[in-house]
Design a protein around this motif. Sequence first.
Motif, mmCIF file in Angstrom:
data_model
loop_
_atom_site.group_PDB
_atom_site.id
_atom_site.type_symbol
_atom_site.label_atom_id
_atom_site.label_comp_id
_atom_site.label_asym_id
_atom_site.label_seq_id
_atom_site.Cartn_x
_atom_site.Cartn_y
_atom_site.Cartn_z
ATOM 1 N N TYR A 22 -10.709 -26.131 12.053
ATOM 2 C CA TYR A 22 -9.456 -26.117 11.116
ATOM 3 C C TYR A 22 -9.727 -25.018 10.212
ATOM 4 N N VAL A 23 -8.620 -24.279 9.855
ATOM 5 C CA VAL A 23 -8.610 -23.524 8.616
ATOM 6 C C VAL A 23 -7.365 -23.737 7.869
ATOM 7 N N SER A 24 -7.373 -23.487 6.526
ATOM 8 C CA SER A 24 -6.412 -23.755 5.687
ATOM 9 C C SER A 24 -5.527 -22.385 5.553
ATOM 10 N N VAL A 25 -4.058 -22.535 5.962
ATOM 11 C CA VAL A 25 -3.407 -21.498 5.908
ATOM 12 C C VAL A 25 -2.098 -21.573 4.963
ATOM 13 N N MET A 26 -1.428 -20.652 4.437
ATOM 14 C CA MET A 26 -0.218 -20.971 3.633
ATOM 15 C C MET A 26 0.769 -20.767 4.278
ATOM 16 N N ARG A 27 1.774 -21.583 4.127
ATOM 17 C CA ARG A 27 3.242 -21.755 4.601
ATOM 18 C C ARG A 27 3.977 -21.429 3.665
ATOM 19 N N GLY A 28 4.742 -20.727 3.463
ATOM 20 C CA GLY A 28 5.750 -20.210 2.401
ATOM 21 C C GLY A 28 4.699 -19.838 1.380
ATOM 22 N N LYS A 29 5.567 -19.839 0.111
ATOM 23 C CA LYS A 29 4.708 -19.482 -1.328
ATOM 24 C C LYS A 29 3.714 -20.561 -1.829
ATOM 25 N N ASP A 30 4.023 -21.760 -1.467
ATOM 26 C CA ASP A 30 3.346 -22.672 -2.237
ATOM 27 C C ASP A 30 2.653 -24.174 -1.436
ATOM 28 N N ARG A 31 2.873 -23.917 -0.167
ATOM 29 C CA ARG A 31 2.409 -24.961 0.594
ATOM 30 C C ARG A 31 1.348 -24.557 1.640
ATOM 31 N N ARG A 32 0.169 -25.200 1.480
ATOM 32 C CA ARG A 32 -1.130 -24.947 2.264
ATOM 33 C C ARG A 32 -1.325 -26.071 3.263
ATOM 34 N N VAL A 33 -1.519 -25.789 4.326
ATOM 35 C CA VAL A 33 -1.721 -26.553 5.531
ATOM 36 C C VAL A 33 -2.792 -26.425 6.259
ATOM 37 N N LYS A 34 -3.302 -27.432 7.169
ATOM 38 C CA LYS A 34 -4.711 -27.125 7.876
ATOM 39 C C LYS A 34 -4.188 -26.981 9.070
ATOM 40 N N LYS A 35 -4.630 -26.045 10.149
ATOM 41 C CA LYS A 35 -4.376 -25.428 11.273
ATOM 42 C C LYS A 35 -5.354 -25.471 12.184
ATOM 43 N N LEU A 36 -5.443 -26.041 13.419
ATOM 44 C CA LEU A 36 -6.535 -26.052 14.359
ATOM 45 C C LEU A 36 -6.303 -24.660 15.276
ATOM 46 N N VAL A 37 -7.615 -23.964 15.148
ATOM 47 C CA VAL A 37 -7.484 -22.539 15.650
ATOM 48 C C VAL A 37 -8.997 -22.065 16.452
ATOM 49 N N PRO A 38 -9.053 -21.366 17.306
ATOM 50 C CA PRO A 38 -10.226 -21.048 17.764
ATOM 51 C C PRO A 38 -11.456 -20.613 16.894
ATOM 52 N N ALA A 39 -12.624 -21.348 17.008
ATOM 53 C CA ALA A 39 -13.548 -20.925 16.198
ATOM 54 C C ALA A 39 -14.060 -19.696 16.371
ATOM 55 N N ILE A 40 -14.176 -19.291 17.682
ATOM 56 C CA ILE A 40 -14.801 -17.941 18.085
ATOM 57 C C ILE A 40 -13.640 -17.287 18.730
ATOM 58 N N HIS A 41 -12.957 -16.189 18.531
ATOM 59 C CA HIS A 41 -11.791 -15.522 19.080
ATOM 60 C C HIS A 41 -12.487 -14.857 20.479
ATOM 61 N N ASN A 42 -11.565 -15.004 21.145
ATOM 62 C CA ASN A 42 -11.629 -14.396 22.505
ATOM 63 C C ASN A 42 -12.647 -14.975 23.441
ATOM 64 N N LEU A 43 -13.060 -16.206 23.342
ATOM 65 C CA LEU A 43 -14.149 -17.036 24.163
ATOM 66 C C LEU A 43 -13.388 -18.295 24.468
ATOM 67 N N ILE A 44 -13.619 -18.387 25.995
ATOM 68 C CA ILE A 44 -13.310 -19.766 26.505
ATOM 69 C C ILE A 44 -14.514 -20.019 27.634
ATOM 70 N N PHE A 45 -14.537 -21.166 28.016
ATOM 71 C CA PHE A 45 -15.577 -21.794 28.802
ATOM 72 C C PHE A 45 -14.692 -22.384 29.981
ATOM 73 N N MET A 46 -15.052 -22.306 31.261
ATOM 74 C CA MET A 46 -14.286 -22.862 32.496
ATOM 75 C C MET A 46 -15.452 -23.272 33.289
ATOM 76 N N LEU A 47 -15.042 -24.573 33.941
ATOM 77 C CA LEU A 47 -15.671 -25.216 34.628
ATOM 78 C C LEU A 47 -14.885 -25.404 36.036
ATOM 79 N N VAL A 48 -15.431 -24.617 36.773
ATOM 80 C CA VAL A 48 -14.809 -24.245 38.164
ATOM 81 C C VAL A 48 -15.931 -23.850 39.207
ATOM 82 N N ASP A 49 -15.816 -23.907 40.500
ATOM 83 C CA ASP A 49 -16.490 -23.410 41.539
ATOM 84 C C ASP A 49 -16.251 -21.571 41.755
ATOM 85 N N ARG A 50 -17.184 -21.037 42.237
ATOM 86 C CA ARG A 50 -17.289 -19.759 42.249
ATOM 87 C C ARG A 50 -15.950 -19.045 42.780
ATOM 88 N N ASN A 51 -15.439 -19.832 44.101
ATOM 89 C CA ASN A 51 -14.430 -19.297 44.728
ATOM 90 C C ASN A 51 -13.192 -19.487 44.071
#
Length: 180
Positions: free
Chosen positions: A42-71
């Motif tokens: 979660y990160v805190s981001v500004m919405r508009g001039k005076d509203r702060r909200v928490k947003k769920l974002v990737p902790a490490i950009h450009n990284l994903i793990f996949m559970l699959v077989d090789r084929n």
Amino acid sequence: MEAANTNNEKQWYAIRVTYNRELKVKADLDAQGIDNFIPMKYVSVMRGKDRRVKKLVPAIHNLIFMLVDRNTMVQYKATTTLPIRYIMNRETHQPVVIPRKQMDNFIAVAGNYNEQLLYIENDPIILHKGDKVRITGGLFEGAIGTLMRIKGNRRVVVSIPGVIAVATTDIHPSLIEKIE
């Protein structure tokens, strides 16, 4: 890290996704029924001039793990229009495959979205220090990692060598047992 040795056994692959499109890749994988994991926070981001909200974002950009077989992995990589590539093992020149138990430990810690988690880019010097420990109670019970002091706090670091590591929040000594 294991070598990818069979074509029909599901394994965890570490994948780089360029241009911060990890959530688009996740949505595509979810639509195709392919198991995947993105460390989020979660990160805190500004919405508009005076509203702060928490947003769920990737902790490490450009990284994903996949559970699959090789084929399936080869087929998905060849047919997707999304910008993905394997994270390669520099010694074997093969895609990085993460052992299931190691990935289970990583997900046990990184899957909590706790704001006090600290992600550590691959740093072989810091990750080889400390004792190997198991967390015996609390939110991260059962996770196995390395005990370290980071920013003055006692934390357990669960790492995927050559890819990423995640550190828990401060852990009380009564909730940690040393393992050999």
